[in-house]
Write an enzyme that holds these catalytic residues in place. Structure first.
Site, PDB file in Angstrom:
ATOM      1  N   GLY A  10       0.846  -1.207   0.000  1.00 27.73           N
ATOM      2  CA  GLY A  10       0.000   0.000   0.000  1.00 27.73           C
ATOM      3  C   GLY A  10       0.871   1.243   0.000  1.00 27.73           C
ATOM      4  O   GLY A  10       0.496   2.275   0.562  1.00 27.73           O
ATOM      5  N   ALA A  11       2.038   1.132  -0.649  1.00 25.51           N
ATOM      6  CA  ALA A  11       3.028   2.213  -0.568  1.00 25.51           C
ATOM      7  C   ALA A  11       2.594   3.500  -1.262  1.00 25.51           C
ATOM      8  O   ALA A  11       3.152   4.556  -0.989  1.00 25.51           O
ATOM      9  CB  ALA A  11       4.353   1.750  -1.163  1.00 25.51           C
ATOM     10  N   THR A  12       1.590   3.404  -2.144  1.00 22.54           N
ATOM     11  CA  THR A  12       1.166   4.634  -2.814  1.00 22.54           C
ATOM     12  C   THR A  12      -0.090   5.216  -2.145  1.00 22.54           C
ATOM     13  O   THR A  12      -0.646   6.199  -2.615  1.00 22.54           O
ATOM     14  CB  THR A  12       0.884   4.377  -4.311  1.00 22.54           C
ATOM     15  N   ASN A  14      -2.583   6.594   1.220  1.00 21.40           N
ATOM     16  CA  ASN A  14      -2.558   7.780   2.068  1.00 21.40           C
ATOM     17  C   ASN A  14      -1.613   7.669   3.268  1.00 21.40           C
ATOM     18  O   ASN A  14      -0.835   8.569   3.567  1.00 21.40           O
ATOM     19  CB  ASN A  14      -4.002   8.037   2.538  1.00 21.40           C
ATOM     20  N   ARG A  17       1.935   7.984   2.290  1.00 21.59           N
ATOM     21  CA  ARG A  17       2.213   9.345   1.866  1.00 21.59           C
ATOM     22  C   ARG A  17       2.394  10.304   3.037  1.00 21.59           C
ATOM     23  O   ARG A  17       3.357  11.035   3.107  1.00 21.59           O
ATOM     24  CB  ARG A  17       0.990   9.833   1.076  1.00 21.59           C
ATOM     25  N   ASP A  86      -0.061  -6.662  -7.406  1.00 20.55           N
ATOM     26  CA  ASP A  86      -1.423  -6.568  -6.928  1.00 20.55           C
ATOM     27  C   ASP A  86      -1.570  -7.521  -5.735  1.00 20.55           C
ATOM     28  O   ASP A  86      -1.290  -8.722  -5.849  1.00 20.55           O
ATOM     29  CB  ASP A  86      -2.349  -6.993  -8.081  1.00 20.55           C
ATOM     30  N   HIS A 177      -0.966   4.128  16.853  1.00 17.35           N
ATOM     31  CA  HIS A 177       0.042   5.184  16.710  1.00 17.35           C
ATOM     32  C   HIS A 177       0.061   6.144  17.895  1.00 17.35           C
ATOM     33  O   HIS A 177       1.049   6.809  18.146  1.00 17.35           O
ATOM     34  CB  HIS A 177      -0.136   5.945  15.383  1.00 17.35           C
ATOM     35  N   HIS A 239      -7.278   4.107  20.705  1.00 15.40           N
ATOM     36  CA  HIS A 239      -6.398   5.103  21.318  1.00 15.40           C
ATOM     37  C   HIS A 239      -6.792   5.492  22.746  1.00 15.40           C
ATOM     38  O   HIS A 239      -5.945   5.554  23.631  1.00 15.40           O
ATOM     39  CB  HIS A 239      -6.382   6.376  20.467  1.00 15.40           C
ATOM     40  N   LYS A 339     -15.429  14.484  16.051  1.00 11.43           N
ATOM     41  CA  LYS A 339     -14.937  15.229  14.894  1.00 11.43           C
ATOM     42  C   LYS A 339     -15.753  16.517  14.796  1.00 11.43           C
ATOM     43  O   LYS A 339     -16.851  16.602  15.322  1.00 11.43           O
ATOM     44  CB  LYS A 339     -15.092  14.407  13.619  1.00 11.43           C
TER      45      LYS A 339
HETATM   46  C1  BG6 Z   1      -6.755   7.698  13.655  1.00 15.19           C
HETATM   47  C2  BG6 Z   1      -8.214   7.802  13.371  1.00 15.19           C
HETATM   48  O1  BG6 Z   1      -6.436   6.438  14.167  1.00 15.19           O
HETATM   49  O2  BG6 Z   1      -6.391   8.697  14.610  1.00 15.19           O
HETATM   50  C3  BG6 Z   1      -8.561   9.188  12.854  1.00 15.19           C
HETATM   51  O3  BG6 Z   1      -8.582   6.813  12.419  1.00 15.19           O
HETATM   52  C4  BG6 Z   1      -8.084  10.243  13.818  1.00 15.19           C
HETATM   53  O4  BG6 Z   1      -9.948   9.313  12.627  1.00 15.19           O
HETATM   54  C5  BG6 Z   1      -6.626  10.029  14.167  1.00 15.19           C
HETATM   55  O5  BG6 Z   1      -8.259  11.504  13.222  1.00 15.19           O
HETATM   56  C6  BG6 Z   1      -6.171  10.946  15.275  1.00 15.19           C
HETATM   57  O6  BG6 Z   1      -4.813  10.828  15.481  1.00 15.19           O
HETATM   58  P1  BG6 Z   1      -3.854  12.093  15.428  1.00 15.19           P
HETATM   59  O7  BG6 Z   1      -2.509  11.554  15.757  1.00 15.19           O
HETATM   60  O8  BG6 Z   1      -3.957  12.640  14.032  1.00 15.19           O
HETATM   61  O9  BG6 Z   1      -4.401  13.035  16.439  1.00 15.19           O
END
Ligand code: BG6
Length: 493
Positions: A10-12, A14, A17, A86, A177, A239, A339
């Site tokens: 999936g290197a290309t 989002n 990137r 692919d 993350h 998260h 959001k």
């Molecule tokens: C992602 C969610 O895991 O975390 C996004 O899928 C969210 O919807 C994002 O915007 C928030 O993380 P950060 O590091 O951009 O605040």
């Protein structure tokens, strides 16, 4: 030896990137990649060398701290090659195996990064295994998986069963993350490197805890993913529950990955299950409607591109939890995300109990303010301890003030979470990655809510874009005096 071939599926796309390529470039800049380390980007597009480099240059430039450094970029680019293929084509994996075997400059240690749709994790693992790409005869093989791991408890169990056929747990790096953010790691440092707070960090002193992640951005171009997920799955199951474990876990005996993760799992296991009849007392959802953010008019969720007109997907979710253990029993913990809210902010707010006596009752001070400890995750990377002090003057009036500990000095640049995590994969450090039981217990926490919500398809409350969400979410509060803490600045007296 940390020489490694990073193979990016999936290197290309989002993620590659905006996160992966810039993070690898920054690792290059920091001198963290060994001379032999290589990056093999896999994608379907017919990219020649020139096109590949010009695209990657653009992605990296957009994120490079202090602007793109040409010498560093040249070094980075010399590590990068492209393999066209692919993901759904089983033959591709045999070609890939041949390619990796034949190119002597590609190290045998391989990290496969799945920057792809979650539905494809299982099938790619299967193909990798059938083509002997996971064989550890020469060099280690690790697989990095993005969230979400499953869609609910049942699908997470199914996915685990499937990939567990091909990969051992210690080969799997499940990314959240958030754990790569320096400020999130600082939660542990704050708690366990300072003796001052720890004796107070329990039900005897703490009234309640709030964990908030709000964004001003809307769903953008991600509706095809987001509409099937919603805020509870997208942010809370992953998260925010991770943050909760760090804020509330017992001190681990060491910072070793398994020990740390054992403690986190203990917290998740101790969360009081929400019975179906209590879902509405514990959880609240809503969807943004047209409004304005930073003075600009923005559409409602239902008007966003690719959102079905009758969608009841929540873009705001709040959840009240209790941890049934010795330290936290009966302390409400409120998690909240949304959001298109008034501000983009992530913070942990710890509210302490009232002093046991109102000494100043007969003065103008009607009610003493409670102390708060605020851990700013982003954008303020700061830790504040709010105290009450006397206002200057002849009257006995008080006001809150705060002791501020900023995490970063002005000349210290922030690193992106992905830099830390991509490096940890090479170094084999799994402490910031999710073990399967963490994922499973996190699903157990939110599953009862998701089940009830999935049956209630006729109505979802709205909130105007650019606000802090609906007032009705207050119904979760255990005490009338509880209120959402929106800001790191002291609240008005
Ligand atoms: C992602 C969610 O895991 O975390 C996004 O899928 C969210 O919807 C994002 O915007 C928030 O993380 P950060 O590091 O951009 O605040």
């Amino acid at each position: 030896m940390n020489d490694c071939t990073y193979v990016i599926f999936g290197a290309t796309g989002n993620l590659s990137r905006v996160k992966l390529m810039p993070a690898l470039y920054h690792l290059e800049a920091a001198g963290k990649l060994t001379a032999q380390t290589r990056i093999l980007a896999i994608g379907r597009r017919p990219w020649n060398d020139e096109k590949r480099l010009s695209e990657v240059r653009e992605w990296v430039s957009a994120k490079a701290r202090g602007g793109l450094d040409e010498t560093i970029f040249q070094r980075f680019a010399s590590r990068l090659s492209y393999f066209r293929g692919d993901l759904t084509d089983s033959e591709m994996y045999h070609r890939l195996k041949e390619h990796l075997d034949n190119r002597s400059d590609l190290p045998d240690n391989i990290a496969f990064y799945m920057a792809i749709r979650p539905a494809e994790f299982g099938v790619v693992a299967e193909h990798l295994s059938h083509a002997d790409l996971l064989d550890e005869g020469h060099g280690w093989k690790r697989v990095v998986i993005e969230k979400p791991f499953g869609y609910d408890l049942e699908s997470a169990q199914g996915l685990q069963k499937r990939i567990g056929r091909y990969l051992r747990e210690d080969q799997l790096y499940r990314i959240d993350h958030y754990l790569g953010k320096g400020t999130v790691q600082n939660v542990l440092v704050f708690r366990f490197a300072n003796t001052m707070m720890e004796p107070l960090w329990n039900r005897n002193y703490i009234d309640h805890i709030q964990i908030t992640h709000s964004e001003t951005l809307g769903v953008g171009s991600r509706a095809d993913f987001y509409d099937g997920a919603g805020a509870m799955r997208d942010m809370i199951q992953s998260h925010l529950l991770q943050l909760l474990t760090l804020v509330t876990m017992e001190p681990p005996v060491s910072m070793e990955a398994e020990v740390l993760r054992d403690e986190k799992v203990k917290v998740l296991k101790s969360i009081r299950p929400i019975p179906p009849s209590a879902v509405h007392a514990h959880a609240f959802r809503a969807q943004y409607t047209e409004g304005s953010v930073d003075g600009e008019k923005v559409p409602g969720y239902l008007q966003e591109d690719k959102v079905p007109p009758d969608s009841v997907t929540e873009t705001y979710a709040a959840l009240k939890l209790y941890i049934d253990n010795w330290r936290w029993r009966d302390v409400p913990i409120y998690l909240r995300t949304g959001k298109r809210m008034a501000e983009s902010q992530s913070m942990v707010s710890i509210c302490f109990r009232h002093p046991p006596q109102q000494f100043f009752r007969d003065t103008q001070v009607e009610r003493m303010k409670q102390n708060w400890v605020l851990l700013g995750i982003q954008p303020s990377e700061c830790l504040k301890v709010e105290m009450t002090v006397k206002e200057p003057g002849l009257e006995m009036r008080t006001r809150p003030t705060s002791l501020d500990a900023s995490l970063r000095r002005t000349h210290e640049a922030a690193t992106d979470a992905y830099e830390e995590l991509l490096l940890d994969v090479i170094q084999g450090d799994r402490s910031l990655f999710l073990r399967y039981d963490e994922v499973e217990y996190a699903w157990r926490v939110v599953d009862p809510v998701l089940r009830i919500w999935s049956t209630e398809r006729d109505f979802i409350p709205g909130y105007t874009a650019g606000t802090w969400g609906p007032e009705e979410s207050r119904r979760l509060f255990e005490k009338a005096e509880h209120h959402w803490r929106h800001s790191m600045s002291p609240e008005d007296t």
